[in-house]
Motif scaffolding. Structure first.
Motif, PDB file in Angstrom:
ATOM      1  N   THR A 215       0.834  -1.152  -0.084  1.00  0.00           N
ATOM      2  CA  THR A 215       0.152  -0.020  -0.018  1.00  0.00           C
ATOM      3  C   THR A 215       0.574   1.243   0.056  1.00  0.00           C
ATOM      4  O   THR A 215       0.645   2.085  -0.530  1.00  0.00           O
ATOM      5  CB  THR A 215      -0.913   0.021   1.293  1.00  0.00           C
ATOM      6  OG1 THR A 215      -1.737  -1.057   1.226  1.00  0.00           O
ATOM      7  CG2 THR A 215      -1.789   1.150   1.321  1.00  0.00           C
ATOM      8  N   THR A 216       2.010   1.126   0.769  1.00  0.00           N
ATOM      9  CA  THR A 216       2.817   2.417   0.721  1.00  0.00           C
ATOM     10  C   THR A 216       3.384   2.632  -0.712  1.00  0.00           C
ATOM     11  O   THR A 216       3.828   3.577  -0.782  1.00  0.00           O
ATOM     12  CB  THR A 216       3.985   2.256   1.814  1.00  0.00           C
ATOM     13  OG1 THR A 216       4.750   1.291   1.429  1.00  0.00           O
ATOM     14  CG2 THR A 216       3.548   1.927   3.021  1.00  0.00           C
ATOM     15  N   ALA A 219       0.917   4.405  -2.799  1.00  0.00           N
ATOM     16  CA  ALA A 219       0.486   5.763  -2.106  1.00  0.00           C
ATOM     17  C   ALA A 219       1.659   6.734  -2.607  1.00  0.00           C
ATOM     18  O   ALA A 219       1.640   7.826  -3.015  1.00  0.00           O
ATOM     19  CB  ALA A 219       0.370   5.660  -0.624  1.00  0.00           C
ATOM     20  N   ASN A 235      -2.944   5.612   2.739  1.00  0.00           N
ATOM     21  CA  ASN A 235      -2.070   5.122   4.005  1.00  0.00           C
ATOM     22  C   ASN A 235      -2.861   5.057   5.149  1.00  0.00           C
ATOM     23  O   ASN A 235      -2.619   4.252   5.944  1.00  0.00           O
ATOM     24  CB  ASN A 235      -1.028   5.986   3.804  1.00  0.00           C
ATOM     25  CG  ASN A 235       0.278   5.944   2.875  1.00  0.00           C
ATOM     26  OD1 ASN A 235       0.720   4.873   3.138  1.00  0.00           O
ATOM     27  ND2 ASN A 235       0.722   6.885   2.196  1.00  0.00           N
ATOM     28  N   LEU A 261       3.382   3.251   7.467  1.00  0.00           N
ATOM     29  CA  LEU A 261       2.262   3.459   6.931  1.00  0.00           C
ATOM     30  C   LEU A 261       1.795   4.971   7.231  1.00  0.00           C
ATOM     31  O   LEU A 261       1.527   5.773   6.629  1.00  0.00           O
ATOM     32  CB  LEU A 261       1.026   2.678   6.712  1.00  0.00           C
ATOM     33  CG  LEU A 261       0.987   1.300   6.163  1.00  0.00           C
ATOM     34  CD1 LEU A 261      -0.053   0.453   6.535  1.00  0.00           C
ATOM     35  CD2 LEU A 261       0.416   1.808   4.485  1.00  0.00           C
ATOM     36  N   GLN A 264       4.469   7.450   5.787  1.00  0.00           N
ATOM     37  CA  GLN A 264       3.903   7.846   4.331  1.00  0.00           C
ATOM     38  C   GLN A 264       2.782   8.787   4.585  1.00  0.00           C
ATOM     39  O   GLN A 264       2.953   9.818   3.492  1.00  0.00           O
ATOM     40  CB  GLN A 264       4.009   6.730   3.482  1.00  0.00           C
ATOM     41  CG  GLN A 264       5.257   5.802   3.537  1.00  0.00           C
ATOM     42  CD  GLN A 264       6.583   6.357   3.250  1.00  0.00           C
ATOM     43  OE1 GLN A 264       6.660   7.283   2.567  1.00  0.00           O
ATOM     44  NE2 GLN A 264       7.528   6.108   4.227  1.00  0.00           N
ATOM     45  N   GLY A 265       1.785   8.493   5.314  1.00  0.00           N
ATOM     46  CA  GLY A 265       0.767   9.470   5.287  1.00  0.00           C
ATOM     47  C   GLY A 265       1.098  10.879   5.706  1.00  0.00           C
ATOM     48  O   GLY A 265       0.484  11.654   5.305  1.00  0.00           O
TER      49      GLY A 265
END
Length: 416
Positions: A215-216, A219, A235, A261, A264-265
């Motif tokens: 997912t990262t 993103a 994220n 996560l 990265q968010g």
């Protein structure tokens, strides 16, 4: 970086055509069909019996072979002056070709190729991770096409067997490695494609944490494409699902992926100027890092208290607050920093070059670039962001830049 093909400069053009045709795994007949010529014509060209006198024909051959026409003419292809990096178009074409394969679909119609043993795939994938984490971009991009093909073949061949989850897990990792490399080197569409592939494969592998790290990658690909709000949402959404709770306690691996996560968010939030969300996410990541009790590389995250500080500095730079970034930088424990992977440290030096430039300390900004070059030369010579930072440092410098900076800029191909 010199391509294998460039060592053929002295060969006749027909031999160079044959070389690239074979590298593209085309038979003479297939090649002839794509050119609209006869197989005999191709054979004569490759043997030097028929000369290629028209540039238009040579250019058409180059298009079919997906190479720069200069390669066929025995010259080094010109690089785009605005995007000098360490991956040439040959590797880009081969990686793109590998990503466009659909071995899982083909397996429904044809017997899959003999797959490499999973033990060999584990070793090759681990080596690729180490190459990435040491920022050896040229070495990595040359190995990726073969690794992608073999990982995809293994995933297709082991489908329905006991080895299927591991084969899918390894392919998911290879897609993530590819996504990270392509994004860093400025090939954003390939970074997105590989990241998207990694999500689906990771779900098939049955590993939530692998899917979380995937997912990262998605993103970060979104962020590189300027879609910062979407990057923030994806994220945070998956981080919330992986947040430790009473029923699913925070193992070191889970805490690392969850915290990664969040980091990265935070970076995505900084890119849209949402400092409140950025701080909330950084503070939550710091809580996870304190629970971890140190810096580790579970699931290739390099997550821990020190990496949280690096992201605090980077996020501050994105907000344009170089003063805060410098203060965070100066608070980092030198020994803990040295224990991080080279790529993570090198990236921080580039971030801090931007931070020092923001507060007008061009001398210190230049020192950060030199530190990066000393630690991981490919990081600063290959990544487009490093070239942008060097250009900014040169532009802000009063008078002629120091000799070391001028020399580095010349080696990077950045005009002084």
């Amino acid at each position: 970086m010199r391509s294998e093909g460039w060592e053929m400069d002295e060969l006749p053009i027909g031999r160079r055509v044959a070389y690239w045709r074979n590298r593209r795994k085309m038979s003479q007949q297939v090649f002839a069909d794509r050119l609209g010529k006869s197989k005999s014509w191709v054979d004569k060209v490759e043997r030097g019996v028929r000369r290629l006198d028209k540039f238009s024909v040579t250019s058409e051959i180059a298009d079919v072979l997906q190479v720069d026409v200069q390669l066929l003419l025995g010259r080094e292809p010109e690089r785009r002056p605005d995007s000098i990096n360490c991956i040439d178009q040959i590797e880009v074409a081969e990686i793109r070709s590998a990503l466009e394969r659909y071995d899982q679909i083909s397996a429904f119609f044809y017997a899959p190729p003999e797959p490499p043993p999973l033990a060999e795939m584990r070793k090759a994938t681990a080596h690729a991770w180490q190459t990435l984490l040491h920022a050896k971009w040229g070495v990595l991009t040359r190995s990726l096409p073969k690794l992608l093909r073999e990982a995809q073949a293994a995933d297709a061949a082991y489908a329905g067997t006991d080895g299927a989850p591991e084969a899918a897990h390894l392919l998911g990792q290879v897609y993530q490695i590819t996504s990270s490399a392509m994004r860093r080197l400025g090939e954003l569409d390939l970074g997105w494609l590989a990241a998207d592939r990694s999500i689906a494969v990771s779900q098939r592998a049955g590993d939530q944490l692998l899917a979380g790290v995937a997912t990262t990658r998605v993103a970060n690909a979104l962020r590189a494409l300027g879609r910062h709000r979407s990057a923030l949402e994806v994220n945070v959404n998956i981080a919330n699902r992986l947040a430790p709770n009473a029923t699913e306690p925070g193992t070191p691996e889970r805490l690392s992926v969850y915290g990664f996560l969040l980091l990265q968010g935070a970076m995505a939030a900084s890119c849209i100027g949402d400092s409140a969300t950025m701080q909330d996410l950084l503070n939550a990541a710091d809580d996870a890092a304190q629970g971890l009790g140190g810096d580790f590389n579970h699931y290739w995250t390099s997550f821990g208290p020190t990496n949280v500080l690096l992201h605090r500095a980077a996020a501050s730079v994105e907000l344009g607050d170089g003063g805060v970034a410098v203060a965070v930088h100066e608070s980092i424990d030198p020994e803990a920093f040295r224990n991080l992977m080279p790529e993570r440290r090198a990236h921080h030096f580039i971030d801090m070059a931007r931070g020092f430039a923001q507060i007008g300390d061009i001398t210190k900004a230049g020192e950060m670039l030199l530190e990066c070059d000393h630690l991981a030369p490919a990081e600063i010579r290959c990544r487009p962001i490093a070239h942008e930072v060097m250009s900014d440092v040169l532009r802000r410098a009063k008078g002629s830049p120091p000799t070391a900076i001028a020399d580095l800029a010349e080696q990077m191909g950045v005009g002084v």
